[in-house]
Scaffold this motif. Structure first.
Motif, short mmCIF file in Angstrom:
data_model
loop_
_atom_site.label_atom_id
_atom_site.label_comp_id
_atom_site.label_asym_id
_atom_site.label_seq_id
_atom_site.Cartn_x
_atom_site.Cartn_y
_atom_site.Cartn_z
N GLU A 98 50.62 36.79 37.20
CA GLU A 98 51.41 37.44 36.16
C GLU A 98 52.26 38.57 36.75
O GLU A 98 53.43 38.75 36.37
CB GLU A 98 50.49 38.01 35.07
CG GLU A 98 49.59 36.97 34.40
CD GLU A 98 50.41 35.90 33.71
OE1 GLU A 98 51.48 36.23 33.16
OE2 GLU A 98 49.98 34.73 33.71
N ALA A 145 44.04 30.40 39.08
CA ALA A 145 44.71 30.34 37.78
C ALA A 145 44.44 31.56 36.94
O ALA A 145 45.26 31.95 36.10
CB ALA A 145 44.27 29.07 37.04
N THR A 146 43.28 32.18 37.12
CA THR A 146 42.93 33.37 36.33
C THR A 146 43.32 34.67 37.02
O THR A 146 43.04 35.74 36.48
CB THR A 146 41.41 33.37 36.05
OG1 THR A 146 40.71 33.33 37.30
CG2 THR A 146 41.02 32.18 35.20
N ASP A 147 43.93 34.59 38.17
CA ASP A 147 44.29 35.79 38.94
C ASP A 147 45.49 36.46 38.28
O ASP A 147 46.56 35.85 38.12
CB ASP A 147 44.61 35.40 40.38
CG ASP A 147 44.68 36.60 41.30
OD1 ASP A 147 44.86 37.72 40.80
OD2 ASP A 147 44.56 36.40 42.52
N LEU A 148 45.34 37.73 37.91
CA LEU A 148 46.45 38.46 37.28
C LEU A 148 47.61 38.68 38.25
O LEU A 148 48.69 39.08 37.84
CB LEU A 148 45.96 39.80 36.75
CG LEU A 148 45.02 39.72 35.54
CD1 LEU A 148 44.58 41.11 35.12
CD2 LEU A 148 45.68 39.00 34.38
#
Length: 336
Positions: free
Chosen positions: A131, A125-128
């Motif tokens: 995005e 979930a925090t992996d850029l």
């Protein structure tokens, strides 16, 4: 933590879906869900990590000791099997033996998404990277929309240009197209024959059967003329019942005259229209570009027009070449 501390392993799957847990001999104890997805339905537990993944930098690795020697360094790896996807990673040793390897795709993420059918759920979930995938998807959608718009605009431009050079009734070229081709021929100095055709007895068709019959006759005339010329030649409708034909590369009077006679013979065949037969003919004036020292479109058109009037003056239904007038004799001096 050792590889037997199973309570912590589920946490890795959620935080690092591309992880691999190795035992002291370098065999897989656990594979994260995204890592496992790279190998399809294969059962990975117990397989040797280096049989699946090749370490390329900072050095080659043949065993677990070589892997541990790279602990903490930025690793460059790739899948041993096709499509040989490039990977980035870091390895951290576990107390009591073994190691955890966390992997990512780096700049090869776009190809990996395509090759392994990955979605946003396959990344932390925090992996850029997620995005970046959204940005790539948005860019692709924008580029696709732009490409489609450009294709529509290009199609509209081509259609508008085609319409601007086309006689809408007959589908032949119009006067604008004729002028454009004549200018191009002048620049290229390519020889050609110019035929100015005027229909005989066309007014009677309009007067007796109406303009719808006249339009039908003009369309049939266009079809018959197209059947007689080559694909590289040009036929233009330049007036109500006037046509100009450019025969490219034709400079001999005999074949040009024969073609003009065939056109006239075709035009004299009756044109069926409802229960009637429309009868017309054609008169043709001809000029050859090779007959001029420096051919000019305006002069050639004027000379073809004169030849056309000569054909009509001889009873219509015939073709005449323009005959250049003899040069005037110089006036005699000293004669009273």
């Amino acid at each position: 933590m050792t590889v037997q501390d199973r309570g912590l392993l589920p946490l890795l799957a959620g935080l690092c879906p591309m992880h691999a847990v190795l035992d002291a001999e370098g065999h897989l104890v656990q594979a994260g869900p995204t890592f496992a997805k790279l190998f399809g339905a294969r059962a990975l537990q117990g397989m040797r990590f280096l049989d699946l993944i090749e370490l390329r930098r900072p050095h080659q690795a043949g065993n677990m000791a070589d892997l541990l020697a790279s602990a903490g360094a930025r690793l460059r790896l790739r899948l041993r099997a096709a499509p040989h996807t490039a990977l980035k990673g870091v390895l951290l040793p576990l107390p009591g033996g073994g190691a955890v390897v966390n992997l990512s795709f780096g700049i090869s993420v776009v190809e990996a998404v395509r090759d392994f059918d990955l979605t946003g759920a396959d990344f932390a979930a925090t992996d850029l990277t997620t995005e970046m995938l959204y940005l790539i998807e948005a860019k692709s959608a924008a580029m696709d929309a732009s490409r489609k718009l450009n294709l529509r605009l290009q199609g509209a431009r081509i259609a508008a240009e085609e319409q601007a050079f086309t006689d809408m009734l007959t589908g032949l070229r119009n006067r604008r197209a004729l002028d454009h081709v004549l200018d191009r021929l002048m620049q290229s100095e390519q020889d050609f024959a110019l035929l100015h055709l005027d229909l005989d007895f066309f007014k009677q068709v309009n007067d007796t059967l109406g303009h719808a019959a006249g339009d039908h006759v003009l369309q049939e005339v266009a079809r018959r003329l197209r059947d007689e010329v080559r694909s590289d030649d040009l036929i233009a409708r330049v007036g109500g019942d006037e046509f100009v034909i450019l025969l490219l590369g034709m400079t001999e009077r005999a074949p040009v005259g024969d073609l003009a006679d065939r056109m006239i013979a075709r035009l004299e065949k009756p044109v069926p229209y409802r229960a009637q037969h429309c009868r017309i003919s054609g008169s043709i004036g001809i000029t050859l570009s090779c007959a001029y020292d420096s051919p000019e479109p305006v002069r050639m058109m004027a000379d073809a027009d004169l030849a056309l009037y000569a054909a009509k003056g001889r009873g219509r239904g015939c073709a005449r070449f323009h005959e250049s007038p003899l040069p005037r004799a110089a006036p005699a001096h000293g004669i009273a």
